[in-house]
Design an enzyme around this catalytic site. Structure first.
Site, PDB file in Angstrom:
ATOM      1  N   GLY A  30       2.928  -6.970  11.110  1.00 54.39           N
ATOM      2  CA  GLY A  30       2.048  -6.840  12.273  1.00 54.39           C
ATOM      3  C   GLY A  30       1.293  -5.527  12.345  1.00 54.39           C
ATOM      4  O   GLY A  30       0.566  -5.277  13.312  1.00 54.39           O
ATOM      5  N   ALA A  31       1.427  -4.689  11.310  1.00 53.30           N
ATOM      6  CA  ALA A  31       0.763  -3.374  11.357  1.00 53.30           C
ATOM      7  C   ALA A  31      -0.753  -3.496  11.268  1.00 53.30           C
ATOM      8  O   ALA A  31      -1.486  -2.623  11.750  1.00 53.30           O
ATOM      9  CB  ALA A  31       1.288  -2.481  10.238  1.00 53.30           C
ATOM     10  N   GLY A  32      -1.245  -4.567  10.626  1.00 56.21           N
ATOM     11  CA  GLY A  32      -2.695  -4.751  10.527  1.00 56.21           C
ATOM     12  C   GLY A  32      -3.209  -4.918   9.104  1.00 56.21           C
ATOM     13  O   GLY A  32      -4.415  -4.790   8.866  1.00 56.21           O
ATOM     14  N   SER A  38       5.261  -5.183   1.174  1.00 51.57           N
ATOM     15  CA  SER A  38       5.683  -4.411  -0.018  1.00 51.57           C
ATOM     16  C   SER A  38       6.528  -3.197   0.380  1.00 51.57           C
ATOM     17  O   SER A  38       6.089  -2.059   0.229  1.00 51.57           O
ATOM     18  CB  SER A  38       4.473  -4.008  -0.875  1.00 51.57           C
ATOM     19  OG  SER A  38       3.386  -3.519  -0.141  1.00 51.57           O
TER      20      SER A  38
HETATM   21  N1  LIG Z   1      -6.773  -0.428  13.803  1.00 50.62           N
HETATM   22  C1  LIG Z   1      -6.279  -1.663  13.634  1.00 50.62           C
HETATM   23  N2  LIG Z   1      -6.209  -2.191  12.392  1.00 50.62           N
HETATM   24  C2  LIG Z   1      -5.677  -3.413  12.197  1.00 50.62           C
HETATM   25  N3  LIG Z   1      -5.179  -4.219  13.158  1.00 50.62           N
HETATM   26  C3  LIG Z   1      -5.236  -3.750  14.430  1.00 50.62           C
HETATM   27  C4  LIG Z   1      -5.767  -2.465  14.713  1.00 50.62           C
HETATM   28  N4  LIG Z   1      -5.649  -2.267  16.041  1.00 50.62           N
HETATM   29  C5  LIG Z   1      -5.107  -3.379  16.556  1.00 50.62           C
HETATM   30  N5  LIG Z   1      -4.840  -4.287  15.596  1.00 50.62           N
HETATM   31  C6  LIG Z   1      -4.254  -5.633  15.806  1.00 50.62           C
HETATM   32  O1  LIG Z   1      -2.962  -5.684  15.196  1.00 50.62           O
HETATM   33  C7  LIG Z   1      -2.681  -7.010  14.742  1.00 50.62           C
HETATM   34  C8  LIG Z   1      -2.328  -6.926  13.264  1.00 50.62           C
HETATM   35  O2  LIG Z   1      -1.962  -8.203  12.767  1.00 50.62           O
HETATM   36  P1  LIG Z   1      -2.029  -8.565  11.214  1.00 50.62           P
HETATM   37  O3  LIG Z   1      -1.752 -10.022  11.104  1.00 50.62           O
HETATM   38  O4  LIG Z   1      -3.296  -8.059  10.597  1.00 50.62           O
HETATM   39  O5  LIG Z   1      -0.810  -7.718  10.639  1.00 50.62           O
HETATM   40  P2  LIG Z   1      -0.121  -7.771   9.198  1.00 50.62           P
HETATM   41  O6  LIG Z   1       0.173  -6.372   8.834  1.00 50.62           O
HETATM   42  O7  LIG Z   1      -0.952  -8.586   8.265  1.00 50.62           O
HETATM   43  O8  LIG Z   1       1.253  -8.523   9.518  1.00 50.62           O
HETATM   44  P3  LIG Z   1       2.210  -9.392   8.545  1.00 50.62           P
HETATM   45  O9  LIG Z   1       3.010  -8.431   7.736  1.00 50.62           O
HETATM   46  O10 LIG Z   1       3.082 -10.151   9.508  1.00 50.62           O
HETATM   47  O11 LIG Z   1       1.340 -10.293   7.717  1.00 50.62           O
HETATM   48  C9  LIG Z   1      -3.906  -7.839  14.996  1.00 50.62           C
HETATM   49  O12 LIG Z   1      -3.708  -8.560  16.195  1.00 50.62           O
HETATM   50  C10 LIG Z   1      -5.007  -6.771  15.159  1.00 50.62           C
HETATM   51  O13 LIG Z   1      -6.073  -7.206  15.970  1.00 50.62           O
END
Ligand SMILES: Nc1ncnc2c1ncn2[C@@H]1O[C@H](COP(=O)(O)OP(=O)(O)OP(=O)(O)O)[C@@H](O)[C@H]1O
Ligand SMILES: [Mg+2]
Length: 185
Positions: A14-16, A86
């Site tokens: 969920g970090a992005g 990772s």
């Molecule tokens: N600066 C930012 N960069 C990325 N995402 C952000 C940012 N600020 C807020 N967010 C929000 O954080 C969430 C990140 O979700 P995302 O699915 O991209 O995470 P992920 O790292 O791919 O998670 P997972 O490991 O579960 O696949 C989204 O809802 C996004 O809109």
């Protein structure tokens, strides 16, 4: 032809990572780059590595297979975005060793914000003990020691974090500047 590279997004669930990998991919396409490929954990685990789970061994094997693909793409001129938790440093170091122009992006976010965000509802389940082996709660995450780029998604907008990555790629001359003539792409 431009040199290939790998932008490797690592960070807690969920970090992005996915959000930023898509944003960077879109930004590169908007600059006329045609050889762009995104590899995302959720997608890869439904196909290339669908036989794997979340033990240390399986997480390492997941990254080993993805590294194989990213190596081939990056050595053949493709701008490759890899979005994977990772969690293990050694596996990422091996990806760095094998891929052409490996750029590690640490997608950093505080646990408080991740728990509040919880886009897939998995933190809630992990904290309730309904799932185990969840990275950041009861499974390890080893942050990068020398990432090329760090983004703090708990205090930056998606646009700000994306701009940081794009400007790093520009600085390395891996992507054409905005408005470059077609032959420079
Ligand atoms: N600066 C930012 N960069 C990325 N995402 C952000 C940012 N600020 C807020 N967010 C929000 O954080 C969430 C990140 O979700 P995302 O699915 O991209 O995470 P992920 O790292 O791919 O998670 P997972 O490991 O579960 O696949 C989204 O809802 C996004 O809109
Ligand atoms: Mg994701």
């Amino acid at each position: 032809m431009r040199d290939g590279f790998v932008v490797w997004f690592t960070g807690l669930p969920g970090a992005g990572k996915t959000t930023l990998a898509i944003a960077v991919e879109n930004a590169l396409r908007a600059r006329g780059m045609r050889f762009v490929q995104r590899l995302d954990g959720d997608v890869v685990r439904q196909d290339l590595t669908r036989d794997l789970g979340f033990s240390k061994e399986d997480r390492d094997e997941n990254i080993r297979r993805v590294t194989f693909v990213a190596e081939l793409l990056s050595k053949n001129g493709v701008a490759t975005m890899c979005a994977f938790i990772s969690p293990y440093r050694v596996a990422r170091a091996e990806a760095r060793r094998r891929c052409h122009n490996f750029i590690e992006v640490y997608v950093d976010c505080s646990l408080d914000v991740l728990i509040a965000r919880d886009p897939k509802g998995l933190y809630r389940k992990a904290l309730a003990g309904e799932i185990t082996g969840f990275t950041g709660i009861d499974d390890p995450y080893e942050p990068p020691e020398h990432p090329e780029v760090v983004v703090h998604t708990d205090r930056e907008t998606v646009a700000e974090s994306t701009a940081k990555i794009i400007s790093y790629l520009e600085g390395r001359d891996l992507i054409p500047p905005l408005g470059a003539p077609v032959e420079a792409r």
